[in-house]
Design a protein around this motif. Structure first.
Motif, PDB file in Angstrom:
ATOM      1  N   ASP A   1      -0.495  -4.716   5.957  1.00 45.38           N
ATOM      2  CA  ASP A   1       0.091  -4.170   4.730  1.00 45.38           C
ATOM      3  C   ASP A   1       1.220  -5.016   4.162  1.00 45.38           C
TER       4      ASP A   1
ATOM      5  N   ARG B   1       1.271   5.287   1.138  1.00 41.13           N
ATOM      6  CA  ARG B   1       0.784   6.158   2.201  1.00 41.13           C
ATOM      7  C   ARG B   1       1.106   7.609   1.892  1.00 41.13           C
TER       8      ARG B   1
ATOM      9  N   ARG C   1      -4.718   1.161  -0.871  1.00 37.85           N
ATOM     10  CA  ARG C   1      -4.423  -0.267  -0.979  1.00 37.85           C
ATOM     11  C   ARG C   1      -4.926  -0.814  -2.304  1.00 37.85           C
TER      12      ARG C   1
ATOM     13  N   PRO D   1       0.822  -1.215   0.000  1.00 39.00           N
ATOM     14  CA  PRO D   1       0.000   0.000   0.000  1.00 39.00           C
ATOM     15  C   PRO D   1       0.858   1.269   0.000  1.00 39.00           C
TER      16      PRO D   1
ATOM     17  N   MET E   1      -1.332   4.777  11.931  1.00 43.29           N
ATOM     18  CA  MET E   1      -2.308   4.441  10.900  1.00 43.29           C
ATOM     19  C   MET E   1      -3.090   3.178  11.227  1.00 43.29           C
TER      20      MET E   1
ATOM     21  N   THR F   1       4.393   6.848  11.898  1.00 52.41           N
ATOM     22  CA  THR F   1       3.332   6.949  10.915  1.00 52.41           C
ATOM     23  C   THR F   1       2.620   5.624  10.827  1.00 52.41           C
ATOM     24  N   ALA F   2       3.430   4.602  10.701  1.00 56.90           N
ATOM     25  CA  ALA F   2       2.872   3.271  10.565  1.00 56.90           C
ATOM     26  C   ALA F   2       1.968   2.976  11.753  1.00 56.90           C
TER      27      ALA F   2
ATOM     28  N   ILE G   1      -9.319   2.876  -0.011  1.00 51.54           N
ATOM     29  CA  ILE G   1      -8.576   4.007   0.540  1.00 51.54           C
ATOM     30  C   ILE G   1      -9.036   4.273   1.966  1.00 51.54           C
ATOM     31  N   SER G   2      -8.083   4.351   2.901  1.00 51.27           N
ATOM     32  CA  SER G   2      -8.474   4.768   4.244  1.00 51.27           C
ATOM     33  C   SER G   2      -7.994   6.197   4.474  1.00 51.27           C
TER      34      SER G   2
ATOM     35  N   GLU H   1      -3.985  11.081   7.300  1.00 45.79           N
ATOM     36  CA  GLU H   1      -3.175  10.026   6.685  1.00 45.79           C
ATOM     37  C   GLU H   1      -4.043   9.236   5.724  1.00 45.79           C
TER      38      GLU H   1
ATOM     39  N   THR I   1      -4.146   6.027   3.136  1.00 42.96           N
ATOM     40  CA  THR I   1      -3.503   4.796   2.682  1.00 42.96           C
ATOM     41  C   THR I   1      -4.272   4.258   1.481  1.00 42.96           C
TER      42      THR I   1
END
Lengths: 205, 154
Positions: free
Chosen positions: B77, A99, A205, A97, B16, B12-13, A134-135, A201, A203
């Motif tokens: 992920d 970011r 995918r 994914p 999220m 960040t990871a 998409i988040s 944020e 993400t």
């Protein structure tokens, strides 16, 4: 793989000399290859069998394991051979994914100028990867009351979602959530103004 | 500078990881992203056609025919794929950063697979394992591929 050939011959010779029974089949052999990432770097893996561990930590490092035996000696398999061995699986491997972090003005659901530029990358990624999920997750810095920040972070997430929908993204693929000030990107104490924590944020995918 | 960057990425990871619960019975652990040829997902007694967007559960078996392949993305992920004539089962998957719980165990019994580690590989690599018929593979934050040996036909 190549090393298997002489071994197979030896087995054949021994079996012929001692018995007329059908040959026992050679044991199945698993092959494990450590792959580099797009920058040519690798992490490491540890392969264990029959109570023995072997570590692979260089690009293309490969070893074989015969059923019931310890892992074989590592060697580097050329990329072409890796393709021949596991090509279709590599082709099927989805991209990890992508970011994006979009920043906001103080106490506002307006994107900073720099982050409006990042939107172009975001749209391109969404287009290139379609179909995607998409988040969109909104955050604030720790300045102000919890209730106010909960609302602000949700408004930020909704603002980004609205921009995406305005660009033709189907709203059903958007997962919109918000964390208020609970989840800062840069850890700070309470009541601290920190631009890097005023963010959404995204993400893809 | 580099250290700062790594820390930032990790944060960040972490930040999220919204609302990702433990993969208790019935929870989605990932999603099918790529499919080619004959490709199915076995879930209990059911055989599902693998198609992009199909949500996966713990215990699902990915199965491909002669020309088949399946690529999936798990909730941490990470990316995982199998090639033709392959069979892989995700035996356990747990991804709950808020509770510090991480677990990944997959078993490939046939064919080929490839894997790119995700957040479990970053946060708790020792909790990610793959089994082949002959060996166990532990992750240290990386990508790799496997081909399982075929038993000889007498």
């Amino acid at each position: 793989m190549r090393a298997a050939v002489p071994v197979a011959f030896l087995l054949l010779a021994a079996a012929c000399a001692t018995s007329t029974r059908p040959l026992p089949p050679p044991p199945p052999r698993d092959v494990i290859v450590l792959l580099p990432d797009d920058q040519g770097r690798t992490g490491a893996i540890v392969v264990s069998s029959a109570g023995v561990e072997r570590r692979l930590d260089r690009p293309g490092q490969t070893l074989s394991v015969d059923a019931g035996s310890p892992p074989g000696v590592p060697y580097v398999m050329p990329e072409q051979e890796v393709r021949a061995l596991v090509g279709p699986a590599l082709t099927a491997l989805p991209k990890p994914p992508a970011r994006f972090i979009l920043y906001f003005e103080h106490n506002s659901a307006d994107l900073t100028r720099e982050s409006r530029e990042v939107l172009k990358d975001l749209f391109r990624t969404i287009r290139d990867r379609a179909p995607v999920d998409i988040s969109v997750v909104g955050h604030t810095d720790t300045l102000g009351k919890k209730k106010h920040n909960d609302a602000l972070s949700l408004n930020r997430a909704r603002a980004v979602a609205a921009i995406l929908v305005g660009k033709g993204v189907d709203s059903s693929i958007l997962d919109i959530t918000s964390h208020g000030k609970e989840n800062p990107l840069v850890p700070t104490g309470d009541q601290v103004s920190e631009p890097r924590n005023r963010r959404v944020e995204v993400t893809v995918r | 500078m580099r250290r700062t960057l790594t820390a930032a990425l990790l944060m960040t990871a972490l930040s999220m990881l919204e609302c990702v619960g433990t993969a208790a019975a019935g929870e989605t652990i990932g999603v099918v992203r790529t499919v080619a040829g004959a490709a199915t997902v076995l879930r209990g007694e059911k055989t599902l056609e693998a198609s992009p967007g199909l949500k996966l559960l713990v215990g699902d078996t990915l199965l491909t025919g002669r020309d088949g392949s399946i690529g999936i993305i798990l909730r941490d992920d990470s990316s995982l794929s199998i090639g033709p004539e392959s069979r892989l089962v995700v035996r356990s998957f747990l991804f709950s950063p808020t509770e510090g719980k991480f677990d990944l165990l997959a078993r490939i019994s046939r064919g080929t697979m490839a894997y790119i580690s995700g957040l479990i590989g970053m946060l708790a690599p020792e909790n990610a394992r793959f089994e082949t018929p002959s060996a166990t593979i532990g992750i240290r934050g990386t990508r790799f591929a496997v081909k399982v040996g075929e038993p000889s036909v007498p």
